[in-house]
Design a protein around this motif. Structure first.
Motif, mmCIF file in Angstrom:
data_model
loop_
_atom_site.group_PDB
_atom_site.id
_atom_site.type_symbol
_atom_site.label_atom_id
_atom_site.label_comp_id
_atom_site.label_asym_id
_atom_site.label_seq_id
_atom_site.Cartn_x
_atom_site.Cartn_y
_atom_site.Cartn_z
ATOM 1 N N LEU A 36 0.839 -1.202 0.000
ATOM 2 C CA LEU A 36 0.000 0.000 0.000
ATOM 3 C C LEU A 36 0.873 1.251 0.000
ATOM 4 C CD1 LEU A 36 -2.807 -1.018 2.523
ATOM 5 C CD2 LEU A 36 -2.853 -1.093 0.022
ATOM 6 N N TYR A 37 1.853 1.275 0.903
ATOM 7 C CA TYR A 37 2.778 2.410 0.942
ATOM 8 C C TYR A 37 4.004 2.041 1.759
ATOM 9 C CZ TYR A 37 0.913 3.463 5.636
ATOM 10 O OH TYR A 37 0.535 3.387 6.951
ATOM 11 N N GLU A 38 5.048 2.859 1.624
ATOM 12 C CA GLU A 38 6.248 2.735 2.454
ATOM 13 C C GLU A 38 6.440 4.028 3.231
ATOM 14 O OE1 GLU A 38 9.150 -0.306 -0.048
ATOM 15 O OE2 GLU A 38 9.586 1.837 -0.099
ATOM 16 N N TYR A 138 5.786 9.345 3.240
ATOM 17 C CA TYR A 138 4.937 8.188 2.995
ATOM 18 C C TYR A 138 4.820 8.092 1.481
ATOM 19 C CZ TYR A 138 3.841 8.544 7.935
ATOM 20 O OH TYR A 138 3.939 8.590 9.290
ATOM 21 N N SER A 139 5.259 6.969 0.921
ATOM 22 C CA SER A 139 5.416 6.846 -0.520
ATOM 23 C C SER A 139 4.525 5.741 -1.071
ATOM 24 C CB SER A 139 6.883 6.522 -0.821
ATOM 25 O OG SER A 139 7.025 6.088 -2.142
ATOM 26 N N ARG A 140 3.820 6.066 -2.153
ATOM 27 C CA ARG A 140 2.977 5.061 -2.837
ATOM 28 C C ARG A 140 3.302 5.097 -4.323
ATOM 29 N NH1 ARG A 140 -1.803 2.086 -2.947
ATOM 30 N NH2 ARG A 140 -3.105 2.480 -4.776
ATOM 31 N N ILE A 151 -2.475 13.141 -10.553
ATOM 32 C CA ILE A 151 -1.839 13.508 -9.276
ATOM 33 C C ILE A 151 -2.895 13.690 -8.187
ATOM 34 C CG2 ILE A 151 -0.540 15.316 -8.069
ATOM 35 C CD1 ILE A 151 1.013 15.662 -10.777
ATOM 36 N N MET A 152 -3.988 14.391 -8.501
ATOM 37 C CA MET A 152 -5.046 14.573 -7.495
ATOM 38 C C MET A 152 -5.648 13.221 -7.102
ATOM 39 S SD MET A 152 -4.837 17.701 -6.758
ATOM 40 C CE MET A 152 -6.104 17.551 -5.507
ATOM 41 N N ARG A 153 -5.795 12.317 -8.080
ATOM 42 C CA ARG A 153 -6.322 10.983 -7.783
ATOM 43 C C ARG A 153 -5.386 10.251 -6.817
ATOM 44 N NH1 ARG A 153 -6.480 9.063 -12.742
ATOM 45 N NH2 ARG A 153 -4.517 7.939 -12.569
ATOM 46 N N ALA A 160 -6.548 8.301 1.746
ATOM 47 C CA ALA A 160 -7.557 7.352 2.219
ATOM 48 C C ALA A 160 -6.925 6.144 2.894
ATOM 49 C CB ALA A 160 -8.433 6.901 1.046
ATOM 50 N N ILE A 161 -5.701 5.780 2.492
ATOM 51 C CA ILE A 161 -5.024 4.589 3.024
ATOM 52 C C ILE A 161 -4.311 4.875 4.345
ATOM 53 C CG2 ILE A 161 -3.135 2.950 2.596
ATOM 54 C CD1 ILE A 161 -3.709 3.298 -0.407
ATOM 55 N N LEU A 162 -3.746 6.082 4.477
ATOM 56 C CA LEU A 162 -2.956 6.410 5.676
ATOM 57 C C LEU A 162 -3.839 6.441 6.920
ATOM 58 C CD1 LEU A 162 -0.581 9.260 4.431
ATOM 59 C CD2 LEU A 162 0.022 6.901 4.917
ATOM 60 N N GLU A 163 -3.312 5.897 8.020
ATOM 61 C CA GLU A 163 -4.062 5.912 9.272
ATOM 62 C C GLU A 163 -4.198 7.337 9.805
ATOM 63 O OE1 GLU A 163 -1.411 3.790 8.934
ATOM 64 O OE2 GLU A 163 -2.435 1.859 8.812
ATOM 65 N N SER A 164 -3.141 8.149 9.654
ATOM 66 C CA SER A 164 -3.146 9.504 10.211
ATOM 67 C C SER A 164 -2.631 10.519 9.191
ATOM 68 C CB SER A 164 -2.265 9.564 11.468
ATOM 69 O OG SER A 164 -2.614 8.551 12.381
ATOM 70 N N PRO A 165 -3.419 10.780 8.122
ATOM 71 C CA PRO A 165 -2.939 11.719 7.101
ATOM 72 C C PRO A 165 -2.712 13.118 7.661
ATOM 73 C CG PRO A 165 -5.239 11.122 6.693
ATOM 74 C CD PRO A 165 -4.745 10.241 7.804
#
Length: 196
Positions: A36-38, A138-140, A151-153, A160-165
């Motif tokens: 999902l991300y790093e 945080y990289s996706r 980019i906006m998408r 939406a994926i990050l617990e604490s954006p």
């Protein structure tokens, strides 16, 4: 002559010719085997940066990239080819509601390790050498062209994926490009920057 460095950048079968920006991996978040991300930490470093403000994002990154390539290709105080580092990054900004991008972007090239202490001066006065502080991102990863819509998408997907954006900057993001901006199926990442 721009042909050789651009060929080097587009040659995916020769990754040893390109130096990847060093980072420390803090965490990998996966779901059902998909990354999902790093979460990464990038150290303090010097970057060659150019601010662009064309009507379209694509124009800004292509023109900014070409100016940086001239700097990399001998239009600098050392008179030498500096070498390619990846990714080339673009700092983008959104309005407060994160519904649209602003037209001003910064395209940036990480100076190779051997040039970090004393970077060659650019002949182009639009290119500024900046020292960026150590940063957690945080990289996706995503593929394809980069424009305002994609980019906006990607910003919305990662938010939406990050617990604490809310721990990240809300109006400043980085697009990291690993392939030539002219390539159709580019390898990119969206980076959220953790607040200092």
């Amino acid at each position: 002559d721009m042909a050789e460095p651009i060929q080097q950048l587009t040659r995916n079968n020769n990754p040893q010719e390109r130096q990847t920006i060093p980072f420390t991996l803090i965490q990998r978040k996966e779901k059902l085997g998909d990354l999902l991300y790093e979460k990464r930490q990038y150290g303090k470093a010097k970057w060659a940066c150019i601010k662009m403000k064309e009507k379209q994002y694509e124009q800004s990154i292509c023109l900014g990239f070409m100016k940086l390539m001239r700097y990399i290709c001998e239009q600098n105080s050392s008179g030498l080819y500096l070498g390619i580092t990846i990714p080339i990054v673009t700092i983008v900004h959104t309005n407060e509601s994160q519904s649209a991008m602003t037209p001003s972007v910064t395209v940036a090239y990480y100076l190779p390790e051997v040039l970090q202490e004393e970077p060659p001066h650019p002949f182009d006065s639009d290119i500024i050498i900046e020292e960026w502080p150590s940063t957690i991102v945080y990289s996706r990863s995503f593929r394809g062209i980069t424009n305002e819509d994609s980019i906006m998408r990607e910003i919305n997907l990662l938010a939406a994926i990050l617990e604490s954006p809310e721990l990240c900057l809300q109006d400043t993001f980085i697009i990291a490009g690993y392939t030539n901006p002219a390539a159709a199926n580019r390898h990119n990442e969206i980076w959220f920057l953790q607040r200092p």
